[in-house]
Scaffold this motif. Structure first.
Motif, short mmCIF file in Angstrom:
data_model
loop_
_atom_site.label_atom_id
_atom_site.label_comp_id
_atom_site.label_asym_id
_atom_site.label_seq_id
_atom_site.Cartn_x
_atom_site.Cartn_y
_atom_site.Cartn_z
N ASN A 49 -15.83 82.70 -46.55
CA ASN A 49 -15.88 83.63 -47.67
C ASN A 49 -14.52 83.75 -48.36
N GLN A 50 -13.46 83.73 -47.56
CA GLN A 50 -12.11 83.81 -48.11
C GLN A 50 -11.82 82.65 -49.04
N GLN A 62 -26.05 82.72 -50.86
CA GLN A 62 -26.29 83.96 -51.58
C GLN A 62 -27.51 84.72 -51.06
N GLY A 117 -16.17 79.47 -50.44
CA GLY A 117 -17.23 78.52 -50.11
C GLY A 117 -16.90 77.09 -50.51
N PRO A 136 -25.35 89.42 -45.44
CA PRO A 136 -23.93 89.64 -45.74
C PRO A 136 -23.09 89.94 -44.50
N TYR A 178 -21.77 80.82 -40.47
CA TYR A 178 -22.70 80.02 -41.25
C TYR A 178 -22.86 78.68 -40.55
N ALA A 233 -17.57 82.87 -40.89
CA ALA A 233 -17.97 83.42 -42.19
C ALA A 233 -16.78 84.02 -42.94
N THR A 234 -15.89 84.70 -42.23
CA THR A 234 -14.75 85.32 -42.92
C THR A 234 -13.86 84.27 -43.55
#
Length: 316
Positions: A198-199, A91, A202, A95, A100, A194-195
């Protein structure tokens, strides 16, 4: 060319010196954007360490230590475990991050892992997750990936199922010279698109200490992504520096494992898994009474209400 952005998340729990060593290794090994490398940041989550350990960690954010490197230190007032601690760190990441990198703080990099894994992921669109080759503190090569738990592998053995389907069960002890698709990589180093992450939303924070990497790999697989070991990237893991092994910690493994089974397996399969692990531990109770206690715990269904996460109060 715009450099790729990598957000590195570390969790500190009463082990600040390991965190310093880990950050130092990242800075030493990682080529930055002005060196035609990645644009990276480091987010450190202190998972409710002692006040003394946290105070010792605070100077790590001093920009003069690492030539202006962006380091954020977040203090949690409760121990969120592995999944929860990493999700808190997410968090506070950029963004716009492309990747990650969840790295245990008791690790140090041997190579430029961030750039190596970024290059691999850029060239491998189906990869949702990859990991580097792990070494122990004495320099010995370590097993870096494992198999998702199935009834076949537990009852028949990994050797038998690997003989039947070697592509699904690659040899964990083989020395690989190039990237290889694997069921999951060890949680000490998880490099994620990351995509894709995020989808998925997490990590599943119901996993407090264990089985996070298996669950993550399974969910990515269900979404059409694969997992790889990239052995050219190397790191050292000083295993288990933040976790003391005892009965309560051993219970935590089975709490997470059976949460995994409840998510992905039918109730008849779960009954067979329970019988398997009950017998496996029960047979060893003469060696150590802890196994008898674990067998009884498994027989009771490994209830999540007994997790260590529920034995905490909110700190200052």
């Amino acid at each position: 060319m715009i450099p790729r952005k990598v957000s590195i998340v570390l969790i500190n729990y009463n082990s600040h010196q390991f965190t310093y060593d880990c950050v130092d290794s990242i800075v030493e090994k990682t080529a930055t954007a002005d060196q035609n490398g990645v644009d990276y940041e480091i987010i450190i989550v202190d998972n409710n360490s002692s006040s003394q350990d946290y105070e010792s960690l605070k100077p790590i954010v001093d920009p003069t230590r690492h030539n202006g490197l962006r380091i954020k230190l977040i203090r949690s007032r409760i121990n969120l475990g592995f999944s929860g601690g990493n999700m808190l760190g997410v968090q506070f990441t950029d963004p716009q991050a492309d990747y990650y990198y969840f790295l245990n703080n008791d690790c140090v990099l041997r190579t430029d892992v961030c750039n190596q894994l970024t290059a691999f992921m850029d060239a491998t669109p189906d990869a949702g997750l990859c990991g580097a080759q792990m070494f122990a503190g004495d320099g010995s090569r370590q097993v870096t990936f494992g198999y998702l738990p199935t009834l076949g592998s537990k009852i028949l053995g990994h050797g038998f199922v690997r003989m039947i389907n070697p592509s699904l069960y690659p040899n964990v002890r083989q020395i690989y010279t190039g990237p290889v698709q694997v069921p999951f990589v060890m949680g000490s180093t998880l490099f994620l698109r990351a995509t894709a992450f995020n989808q998925l939303g997490g990590f599943d924070i119901a996993h407090f200490l264990y089985v996070e990497e298996e669950d993550l790999a399974k969910r990515l697989l269900l979404q059409g992504f694969t997992c790889y070991l990239v052995p050219q990237a190397e790191y050292v893991h000083f295993t288990g520096q933040s976790t003391i092994r005892n009965y309560d910690v051993e219970k935590e493994y089975y709490i997470s494992l059976f949460h995994y089974f409840r998510k992905y397996h039918s109730w008849p399969e779960r009954i067979l898994f329970r019988a398997y692990y009950f017998i496996k531990n029960g047979r060893k109770f003469r060696r150590d009474p802890i196994y008898g206690r674990l067998a009884w715990f498994i027989g009771r269904g490994s209830p999540m209400r007994e997790s260590l996460r529920y034995r905490q109060s909110i700190g200052l």
